[in-house]
Design an enzyme around this catalytic site. Structure first.
Site, short mmCIF file in Angstrom:
data_model
loop_
_atom_site.label_atom_id
_atom_site.label_comp_id
_atom_site.label_asym_id
_atom_site.label_seq_id
_atom_site.Cartn_x
_atom_site.Cartn_y
_atom_site.Cartn_z
N HIS A 17 0.83 -1.21 0.00
CA HIS A 17 0.00 0.00 0.00
C HIS A 17 0.87 1.26 0.00
O HIS A 17 0.57 2.22 -0.72
CB HIS A 17 -0.90 0.05 1.24
N LYS A 41 -16.71 -7.63 7.98
CA LYS A 41 -15.44 -8.26 7.57
C LYS A 41 -14.61 -8.80 8.74
O LYS A 41 -13.60 -9.45 8.51
CB LYS A 41 -14.60 -7.24 6.78
N ARG A 94 -1.47 -5.68 -8.25
CA ARG A 94 -0.31 -6.56 -8.08
C ARG A 94 -0.33 -7.53 -9.26
O ARG A 94 -0.35 -7.12 -10.40
CB ARG A 94 -0.40 -7.29 -6.73
N SER A 132 -2.71 -7.83 2.98
CA SER A 132 -2.98 -7.73 4.42
C SER A 132 -3.35 -9.10 4.98
O SER A 132 -2.93 -9.45 6.09
CB SER A 132 -4.12 -6.74 4.68
#
Ligand code: PNS
Length: 164
Positions: A17, A41, A94, A132
């Site tokens: 990030h 989440k 990515r 993450s």
């Protein structure tokens, strides 16, 4: 003034990030890091903790904090962008695995508000495999992820997970 909103879960912010943020600051005058508030989440860090980790990471990066606003949002991203007077959404890419999901989101956002453009920046190749979720999994299992996250995140991960 060129303003972009960089949205995400940032649970927690990684060096992937921060590499995108750094490149984004070359292209934009100001970037709003917008942390999604999504209780479903089941995040590791609270929204406030995630915001604080982003702020501390920006300081560690040596970037001018006045060019990076750290905020949280809920609801539709395009509505949040309008509220912020931003016409650009910044997202990182990515590997190809990201492409389909990002294409869907960009198209949905364009459908919802045709005045808002999504701009993609490639993550630094050193962090192409960093996410993450993988960071949290590796850290939980005692893996050393210090090189993949900003310093303040490495410290907080150890405290949260009670590792090392
Ligand atoms: O870091 P993430 O979890 O990949 O970020 C996803 C995010 C926050 C960009 C996305 O979930 C989002 O924009 N959510 C807000 C809800 C919304 O606007 N949905 C419609 C567009 S897909």
């Amino acid at each position: 003034m060129r303003v972009a909103v960089y949205p995400g879960s940032f649970d927690p912010i990684t060096r992937g990030h921060t590499s995108i943020l750094k490149s984004g600051l070359v292209a934009f005058d100001r970037i709003v890091m917008a942390v999604l508030h999504n209780p479903r989440k089941n995040p590791l860090f609270t929204v406030e903790e995630r915001k604080e980790l982003i702020r501390e990471s920006v300081v560690e990066m040596g970037e001018d904090p006045s060019r990076v606003e750290v905020d949280a949002f809920e609801g539709l991203l395009v509505d949040y962008c309008r509220h912020k007077n931003a016409r650009v959404v910044l997202r990182g890419l990515r590997a190809v695995a990201d492409f389909e999901y990002e294409l869907q989101m960009a198209n949905m956002n364009r459908h919802l508000n045709e005045n808002i453009e999504t701009v993609f920046i490639m993550a630094d190749d050193a962090y192409f495999y960093v996410s993450s979720n993988l960071i949290k999994e590796a850290a939980r299992l005692g893996g050393d992820v210090d090189a993949l996250v900003p310093g303040p995140v490495a410290k907080q991960l150890r405290e949260k997970l009670g590792t090392k």
